[in-house]
Design an enzyme around this catalytic site. Structure first.
Site, short mmCIF file in Angstrom:
data_model
loop_
_atom_site.label_atom_id
_atom_site.label_comp_id
_atom_site.label_asym_id
_atom_site.label_seq_id
_atom_site.Cartn_x
_atom_site.Cartn_y
_atom_site.Cartn_z
CE1 TYR A 64 -13.76 12.45 8.75
CE2 TYR A 64 -12.91 14.50 7.84
CZ TYR A 64 -13.57 13.30 7.67
OH TYR A 64 -14.03 12.94 6.42
CG HIS A 132 -19.58 12.61 7.31
ND1 HIS A 132 -18.58 12.88 8.21
CD2 HIS A 132 -19.00 11.86 6.34
CE1 HIS A 132 -17.44 12.30 7.80
NE2 HIS A 132 -17.69 11.68 6.68
N GLY A 214 -7.13 5.13 -3.14
CA GLY A 214 -7.41 3.83 -2.54
C GLY A 214 -6.98 3.74 -1.09
NE ARG A 215 -11.29 3.29 2.72
CZ ARG A 215 -12.09 4.25 3.18
NH1 ARG A 215 -11.56 5.25 3.85
NH2 ARG A 215 -13.39 4.23 2.95
CG PHE A 218 -3.74 2.62 -6.17
CD1 PHE A 218 -3.36 1.62 -7.05
CD2 PHE A 218 -5.03 2.57 -5.65
CE1 PHE A 218 -4.24 0.61 -7.42
CE2 PHE A 218 -5.91 1.57 -6.02
CZ PHE A 218 -5.52 0.59 -6.90
N GLY A 221 1.37 0.03 -2.50
CA GLY A 221 0.85 -1.32 -2.44
C GLY A 221 0.95 -1.93 -1.07
#
Length: 348
Positions: A64, A132, A214-215, A218, A221
């Site tokens: 990261y 990872h 959901g990245r 949610f 949308g």
């Protein structure tokens, strides 16, 4: 800012003694992947707020940044914070200047990566150290052998794998107990439920769910997708492409309507669904805003009946979700097999 009033329970992760907050904090988006890096003082304040609220399981990785997220965590852990948290980081991936990505699990890399993470994090020991992604060139037994040495030397306490297949998990676990498997799991990503998750449960291995919202989908949308910066890798994911987005947004609206009926947000509903999967599951939603963190913690107080679980799952069934997890073939549990140990030569 005051800590969230929601009480964060503790859970046992795996069978070797690690105890963590029932919900963790994924730190990747603070530095990497989801647009430009965020202001360091704000992110340190967010981490401190999370720990004060009882969310003490912090997740990062050498990749990261690369490295900048671990450096950020190292700064946030100063001043007595380290003793209050369960720190997880990962090794195994190198990003080159041309954007190419190499996965390594050979002993020399494992050791060098661990030493680098310890230095950047400013700690003497990492609580949970994951591979990872699985290096398909190196037998998993070889990778695990070096990790076992790091445990014996007191540099790491517990070992984890991310995106590993059932056979890889079994082979690794035979060398040294695996404490946790990290995998993508959410109401619209459920491919690991058939074989990976049952394997974890058979062996007493904890499950850490990344991208549990959901990245971010949610949260709001299609509106979320429209607000992404050009530097955000999610812009390239199949589920967020125009040919799939309209259908997926219709699915989201059904989830959103159910959340309204429940008196919670759709993000909380998605997280609550995971919390109802069992006390061996710890979702690690990421965020860069304290208000979103507080909302995520609120999911711990959302209760779902079996009927409501089934209703939610009907909205996000495989046939309702359009597009795959990644834009191209990526390293996931489906292709994590490694060569047999007999193929390895000590001079590799």
């Amino acid at each position: 800012m005051a800590a969230s009033p929601v009480s964060v329970r503790r859970i046992k992760l795996g069978s070797q003694g690690l105890e963590v907050s029932a919900q963790g904090l994924g730190c990747m988006s603070m530095s990497f992947g989801y647009g430009p890096p965020k202001p360091e003082p704000d992110m340190i304040a967010l981490i401190h707020h999370a720990v004060a609220a009882g969310v003490t399981f912090l997740d990062t990785s050498e990749i990261y940044g690369p490295h900048t997220n671990e450096i950020l965590l190292g700064k946030a852990l100063q001043g007595g914070v380290r003793e209050k948290v369960e720190l997880a980081t990962k090794f195994g991936g190198t990003i080159f200047g041309d954007g190419k990505y190499e996965i390594r699990g050979d002993p020399a890399y494992v050791r060098a990566a661990c030493e680098g993470s310890l230095k950047r994090l400013g700690v003497e020991c990492i609580d949970l150290y994951y591979q990872h992604r699985i290096d398909t060139k190196t037998p998993i037994e070889v990778t695990m052998g070096e990790l076992k040495k790091l445990v014996e030397e007191g540099k790491i306490k517990y070992i984890g794998l991310s995106e590993a297949s059932p056979s890889t998990i079994r082979r690794a676990h035979a060398v040294h107990p695996i404490t946790a498997i990290q995998l993508e799991w959410s109401i619209w990503t459920r491919d690991a439920e058939e074989v990976v998750i049952p394997t974890c449960r058979e062996l007493g291995i904890g499950i850490v769910a990344y991208s549990p919202i959901g990245r971010g989908f949610f949260s709001s949308g299609a509106k979320m997708v429209g607000s992404l910066s050009e530097q955000d890798f999610r812009k390239h994911l199949p589920r967020f492409q125009p040919q799939n987005l309209d259908r997926n947004d219709q699915m989201f609206k059904r989830v959103d309507a159910m959340a309204t009926r429940k008196g919670c947000t759709p993000s909380q509903l998605a997280l609550a669904w995971l919390h109802h999967q069992g006390n061996d599951v710890c979702p690690i939603p990421g965020t860069t805003k304290i208000e979103n963190f507080n909302q995520n913690v609120g999911a711990l107080s959302v209760k779902l009946t079996p009927e409501e679980m089934a209703e939610l799952e009907s909205y996000t069934a495989a046939g309702e979700v359009q597009g795959g997890r990644y834009a191209q073939k990526a390293a996931t549990w489906e292709d994590s097999e490694t060569p047999p140990l007999s193929s390895w030569k000590s001079d590799n």
